[in-house]
Enzyme design. Sequence first.
Site, PDB file in Angstrom:
ATOM      1  N   HIS A   5       2.231  15.958   2.239  1.00  0.00           N
ATOM      2  CA  HIS A   5       1.202  16.982   2.034  1.00  0.00           C
ATOM      3  C   HIS A   5      -0.195  16.393   2.146  1.00  0.00           C
ATOM      4  CE1 HIS A   5      -0.673  16.125  -1.942  1.00  0.00           C
ATOM      5  NE2 HIS A   5       0.455  15.477  -2.180  1.00  0.00           N
ATOM      6  N   CYS A   6      -1.146  17.282   2.480  1.00  0.00           N
ATOM      7  CA  CYS A   6      -2.570  16.942   2.376  1.00  0.00           C
ATOM      8  C   CYS A   6      -3.166  18.026   1.473  1.00  0.00           C
ATOM      9  CB  CYS A   6      -3.225  16.849   3.759  1.00  0.00           C
ATOM     10  SG  CYS A   6      -2.874  18.227   4.861  1.00  0.00           S
ATOM     11  N   ASN A   7      -4.328  18.572   1.801  1.00  0.00           N
ATOM     12  CA  ASN A   7      -4.853  19.664   0.972  1.00  0.00           C
ATOM     13  C   ASN A   7      -4.195  20.989   1.349  1.00  0.00           C
ATOM     14  OD1 ASN A   7      -7.162  17.547   1.119  1.00  0.00           O
ATOM     15  ND2 ASN A   7      -7.536  18.692  -0.747  1.00  0.00           N
ATOM     16  N   SER A  45      -1.355  16.225   7.209  1.00  0.00           N
ATOM     17  CA  SER A  45       0.076  16.028   6.952  1.00  0.00           C
ATOM     18  C   SER A  45       0.908  16.492   8.148  1.00  0.00           C
ATOM     19  CB  SER A  45       0.501  16.757   5.676  1.00  0.00           C
ATOM     20  OG  SER A  45       0.122  18.108   5.708  1.00  0.00           O
TER      21      SER A  45
END
Length: 201
Positions: free
Chosen positions: A148-150, A156
């Site tokens: 995940h990222c934001n 991601s």
Amino acid sequence: MHSLAQEIHGFSKNCLRKQCTRVTTVTGRKLLEKRSEGGEVEQVEELDEGGGCGFVEDLSLDLQVGVVRPFLLLASQDAAHDIDTLQRHQVTHVLNVAYGVNNLFPDQLLYKTLQILDVPDTDITSYLGECSSFIDLAREQGGVVLVHCNAGVSRSASIVIGYLMLRESLPFDDAYSQVKLARPSIRPNPGFYQQLQSYKP
């Protein structure tokens, strides 16, 4: 000039139609309030929709998890911060490639954090080896890794596309379309897109 109070006072209750309002109480009970044309509550029915948790779910959360491979998932930070979602998908490892996003469950999950900026100038391919090794580790241990990222849209997604290119020798178009199928909202920034397009593992 009318004051707001005068305007409210002058508003005829006859203009109101009968209406129903769904209410969730603090204890999670779901009620249906039926109001008369005058606005008074006439009747309250309890709706039985299974056990409530006592809060109204924030529908703006993005808890959608893209299953790219049985051991490889892609999502936003919302999903990574939601223990129910993580448990439902049997996540054991989390690869956090966001900038400034905390890992909430270090006692329960194995984390790897790489603070990557979501700007076209970032060399996303330089992170693929390290990220892929962590994904491989999760796989070898019989685990499931959530990347995940934001927003789960650019960084991601790019890492997961790169992983498929690096480990499964998929051409960019195939890797991209498989990840897009798993999580339709992905959109690597233009720099990442070009880097992956010309990436030769």
